[in-house]
Motif scaffolding. Structure first.
Motif, short mmCIF file in Angstrom:
data_model
loop_
_atom_site.label_atom_id
_atom_site.label_comp_id
_atom_site.label_asym_id
_atom_site.label_seq_id
_atom_site.Cartn_x
_atom_site.Cartn_y
_atom_site.Cartn_z
N GLY A 50 84.08 55.96 20.62
CA GLY A 50 84.23 56.23 22.04
C GLY A 50 84.12 55.02 22.93
O GLY A 50 84.35 55.11 24.15
N ASP A 51 83.80 53.87 22.37
CA ASP A 51 83.66 52.63 23.13
C ASP A 51 84.91 51.79 22.92
O ASP A 51 85.04 51.04 21.95
CB ASP A 51 82.41 51.87 22.66
N GLY A 52 85.86 51.91 23.84
CA GLY A 52 87.14 51.25 23.66
C GLY A 52 87.03 49.74 23.58
O GLY A 52 87.71 49.11 22.76
N GLU A 53 86.19 49.15 24.39
CA GLU A 53 86.05 47.69 24.39
C GLU A 53 85.50 47.21 23.05
O GLU A 53 86.00 46.23 22.47
CB GLU A 53 85.13 47.25 25.52
N ALA A 54 84.47 47.90 22.55
CA ALA A 54 83.88 47.51 21.27
C ALA A 54 84.87 47.71 20.13
O ALA A 54 84.95 46.87 19.21
CB ALA A 54 82.61 48.31 21.01
N MET A 55 85.66 48.77 20.19
CA MET A 55 86.65 49.01 19.14
C MET A 55 87.75 47.95 19.18
O MET A 55 88.22 47.50 18.13
CB MET A 55 87.26 50.40 19.28
N ARG A 56 88.16 47.54 20.35
CA ARG A 56 89.19 46.49 20.44
C ARG A 56 88.67 45.19 19.84
O ARG A 56 89.40 44.49 19.12
CB ARG A 56 89.63 46.29 21.90
N LEU A 57 87.43 44.88 20.12
CA LEU A 57 86.83 43.67 19.57
C LEU A 57 86.72 43.76 18.05
O LEU A 57 87.02 42.80 17.33
CB LEU A 57 85.44 43.45 20.18
N ALA A 58 86.32 44.93 17.55
CA ALA A 58 86.14 45.10 16.11
C ALA A 58 87.46 45.07 15.35
O ALA A 58 87.50 44.65 14.19
CB ALA A 58 85.41 46.42 15.83
N LEU A 59 88.54 45.50 16.00
CA LEU A 59 89.83 45.64 15.32
C LEU A 59 90.79 44.49 15.58
O LEU A 59 91.87 44.45 14.97
CB LEU A 59 90.50 46.95 15.73
N ALA A 60 90.44 43.58 16.45
CA ALA A 60 91.35 42.49 16.80
C ALA A 60 91.77 41.71 15.56
O ALA A 60 90.94 41.26 14.78
CB ALA A 60 90.69 41.55 17.80
N GLY A 61 93.07 41.60 15.35
CA GLY A 61 93.61 40.86 14.21
C GLY A 61 93.89 41.71 12.99
O GLY A 61 94.50 41.23 12.03
N ALA A 62 93.46 42.98 12.99
CA ALA A 62 93.71 43.84 11.82
C ALA A 62 95.14 44.36 11.85
O ALA A 62 95.70 44.66 12.90
CB ALA A 62 92.73 45.01 11.82
N HIS A 63 95.72 44.48 10.68
CA HIS A 63 97.08 45.01 10.54
C HIS A 63 97.07 46.51 10.27
O HIS A 63 97.88 47.27 10.80
CB HIS A 63 97.81 44.29 9.41
N THR A 64 96.15 46.95 9.41
CA THR A 64 96.06 48.35 8.99
C THR A 64 94.66 48.88 9.26
O THR A 64 93.67 48.18 9.04
CB THR A 64 96.37 48.49 7.49
N LEU A 65 94.58 50.12 9.73
CA LEU A 65 93.30 50.77 10.00
C LEU A 65 93.18 52.04 9.17
O LEU A 65 94.04 52.92 9.24
CB LEU A 65 93.19 51.13 11.48
N PHE A 66 92.12 52.10 8.36
CA PHE A 66 91.76 53.34 7.69
C PHE A 66 90.75 54.03 8.58
O PHE A 66 89.61 53.58 8.73
CB PHE A 66 91.18 53.07 6.30
N LEU A 67 91.17 55.13 9.20
CA LEU A 67 90.38 55.81 10.22
C LEU A 67 89.77 57.09 9.66
O LEU A 67 90.45 58.10 9.49
CB LEU A 67 91.26 56.12 11.44
N VAL A 68 88.48 57.01 9.36
CA VAL A 68 87.73 58.19 8.93
C VAL A 68 87.33 58.96 10.17
O VAL A 68 86.85 58.38 11.15
CB VAL A 68 86.48 57.78 8.12
N SER A 69 87.50 60.26 10.16
CA SER A 69 87.17 61.05 11.34
C SER A 69 85.69 60.94 11.68
O SER A 69 84.83 60.81 10.81
CB SER A 69 87.55 62.51 11.12
N ALA A 70 85.41 60.98 12.97
CA ALA A 70 84.05 60.87 13.45
C ALA A 70 83.25 62.13 13.10
O ALA A 70 83.82 63.19 12.81
CB ALA A 70 84.04 60.67 14.97
N HIS A 71 81.93 61.99 13.14
CA HIS A 71 81.08 63.16 12.94
C HIS A 71 81.40 64.19 14.02
O HIS A 71 81.73 63.85 15.15
CB HIS A 71 79.61 62.75 13.02
N GLU A 72 81.31 65.47 13.66
CA GLU A 72 81.65 66.52 14.59
C GLU A 72 80.82 66.42 15.88
O GLU A 72 79.60 66.21 15.83
CB GLU A 72 81.43 67.91 13.97
N SER A 73 81.50 66.58 17.00
CA SER A 73 80.84 66.59 18.30
C SER A 73 81.78 67.22 19.30
O SER A 73 83.00 67.32 19.05
CB SER A 73 80.47 65.17 18.74
N PRO A 74 81.28 67.63 20.45
CA PRO A 74 82.18 68.21 21.47
C PRO A 74 83.21 67.21 21.97
O PRO A 74 84.26 67.59 22.49
CB PRO A 74 81.21 68.63 22.59
N ASP A 75 82.91 65.90 21.83
CA ASP A 75 83.81 64.87 22.35
C ASP A 75 84.61 64.18 21.26
O ASP A 75 85.18 63.10 21.50
CB ASP A 75 82.98 63.82 23.11
#
Length: 292
Positions: A50-75
């Motif tokens: 849910g933290d777009g800025e942190a995710m952009r920083l973490a993913l910068a330079g990556a070509h492929t993303l393996f995205l595991v679904s988040a833990h269940e929550s209303p959001d």
């Protein structure tokens, strides 16, 4: 290659397999202390979906993303969308998303609806994608069984083809590694149902659990009202209890009876059945050991 949930049951297994294959892996998690130490792997800065800025920083330079679904929550859907948007914003070209069997806007299992909305968002994003729709985990069956030896829920006589974490990881790794091969786009736009090799009832699952644990395990079908009442003692929020109850109702409705050949097709080996899983994972039913 970026792997989310790298300290978890699916993401961690995928990260280990990629590292063994010699692929440079970027490990994403919120808690760096839980990350495995793997050759050729680096830890991204901690980030939550849910933290777009942190995710952009973490993913910068990556070509492929393996995205595991988040833990269940209303959001959860909103969090997934933020993570996907962050990936696209920094130039990620491909997302392999861990979804759920039968994902649709009107799925009986309420959490499966979250996956459909996430898939829909990825489909309209400017990114190559593959969806892995997992069935219920084999590990969930002993976990759903109480220390009293009772597996209870409104699953009726419905069947499910539950799948092992190991098979999900093997299938995901095969899809991810295809991007390093000549035919790199053959999984683009594909949706794979990842299931076990056979569909069984909860009563049959209880019998197998009993044989493994050395005691009588029974399945007690519940009505919807009984299911909500028996879970009230956990003090969980309404949306979470609804997810638990509707997972059984999806079984009763036949929405988890699908048996797919995707695991053997992608991995080259048969999918694990429940009996094999229980032999290999005795700790999963340790709480069901016969009372003294």
């Amino acid at each position: 290659m970026a792997v989310t949930g790298a300290s978890g049951a699916v993401g961690g297994r995928v990260a280990r397999r990629l590292a063994r294959a010699g692929v440079p892996v970027r490990l994403l998690t919120r808690d760096l202390s839980r990350l495995p130490e793997l050759p050729g792997a680096v830890a991204a800065p901690p980030a939550s979906y849910g933290d777009g800025e942190a995710m952009r920083l973490a993913l910068a330079g990556a070509h492929t993303l393996f995205l595991v679904s988040a833990h269940e929550s209303p959001d959860r859907v909103s969090e997934h969308m933020t993570a996907v948007d962050a990936a696209v914003a920094v130039g990620v070209e491909r997302i392999v998303y861990v979804s759920f069997l039968g994902a649709s806007p009107d799925a009986t299992f309420t959490f499966a609806r979250d996956h459909w909305h996430t898939e829909a968002h990825i489909r309209v994003a400017d990114v190559r994608h593959t969806f892995l729709r997992d069935s219920l985990y084999l590990a969930a069956l002993p976990a759903m069984t109480g220390p009293d030896g009772v597996l209870r829920g409104p699953g009726g006589d419905g069947r499910l083809a539950a799948v092992a974490h190991e098979d999900i990881a093997d299938a995901a790794t095969a899809v991810l590694l295809a991007d390093t091969e000549t035919d790199a786009t053959r999984h683009d736009g594909a949706t794979y149902d990842l299931t076990g090799p056979e569909a069984f009832t909860l009563a049959e699952a209880a019998e197998q659990l009993g044989r493994a644990a050395g005691r009588t395990i029974t399945y007690v079908p519940e009505t919807r009202e009984e299911a909500y009442a028996s879970r009230a003692r956990y003090g969980a929020e309404d949306w979470e209890v609804t997810g638990w109850v509707t997972s059984y109702e999806a079984i009763a409705a036949g929405e988890m009876a699908v048996v797919s050949d995707a695991v053997p097709t992608l991995t080259g080996h048969p999918a694990m059945d429940l009996a094999t899983y229980l032999r290999q994972h005795p700790d999963s039913y340790r709480h069901l050991s016969p009372p003294d």
